[in-house]
Design an enzyme around this catalytic site. Sequence first.
Site: not given
Lengths: 142, 142
Positions: B7, B43, B60, B84, B134
Amino acid sequence: MLTRIDHVGIACHDLAATTAFYRDTFGFEVAHEEVNEEQGVREVMLRVNGTDDGEASYLQLLEPTRDDSPVAKFLARNGEGVHHIAFGTSDVAGTAGAIGGHGVRVLDAQPRAGSMGSRIAFLHPKDCGGVLTEIVQASDRR
Amino acid sequence: MLTRIDHVGIACHDLAATTAFYRDTFGFEVAHEEVNEEQGVREVMLRVNGTDDGEASYLQLLEPTRDDSPVAKFLARNGEGVHHIAFGTSDVAGTAGAIGGHGVRVLDAQPRAGSMGSRIAFLHPKDCGGVLTEIVQASDRR
C-alpha cells in the site's frame, strides 16, 4: 478506469546509489533506464510485482538533469522522498477527461511521453489531497 | 523477499472526504475501515489491484485520532500527502532481520499490528532515501 498502482516516483540526488540501495537491500530488479529531457530527469524503473490487469507495479527513481527541472525544485524544497504516485489505465486521454469532469485540474491537456514508451498526464496535487498524481497508459510494447 | 507494493499511506485531515474523493473520482472501492489506537489513526483501505503474489495493492488513507500521534505531527509539518510506502512479504520478522543486516534501522524490533490483521515493521526514513518505509505480512484471513 484506473486498474493498478503503476509506480511510485521517488526523487533522489544520486540515482546510482539509490538504485543500488533498492536492488541490494530490497531485492528489486532494474527493468529500465532512460533520460527524459523534456522533464529534466534521469530515471530508473525497478519492477516490484505483476498486477492483475496484465501490467506491473514499479518504483521510479528520479534524479534531475538540470537545476530548473521540477524534480530539482522538489528536492531543493523537500529533500529526497516520494515525489508522486501513478495509476495505470488503458486509456489515458479518456480517463483524464473523466477525472477532469470531477473538477480535478489535469496539468497535461494532451498526454505526453512517460517511462518505457507510456503516455501520461499529471493531475494537480491541490485537487488530489496533496498528492501529485499521474495517470499512465502503458506502451503496447512494454 | 519483498513481493509487492502492499500500500501507499496517505495522510489526510478529513477521512470521509478523502475516501469519497478516491472512490468517486478514481473508482477505488473501500475494502476495510479500522481505528488503530496504538498508532493514533483512523484508516480506510481502498483496493486498487491484485498482485501476482496472491495479494493486493491498496491506498491507505490515514486521519489522526489525537494531536500527539505520528500522523498528526506529519500533517502539522508537511500538510496532506504521501506518508509512507509499504512493501509486502511472507515473513515480516525474517525480512526485517535481513534488511537490518544491510545497516537499515528497523524501528519495530518486534513486528506490531497493522491494517486488516497484518503484522508490520517500519524502517527509518533516513536509511531509505527519505522514504518512510513499512514492510507488511498480510493476515492469512485477509
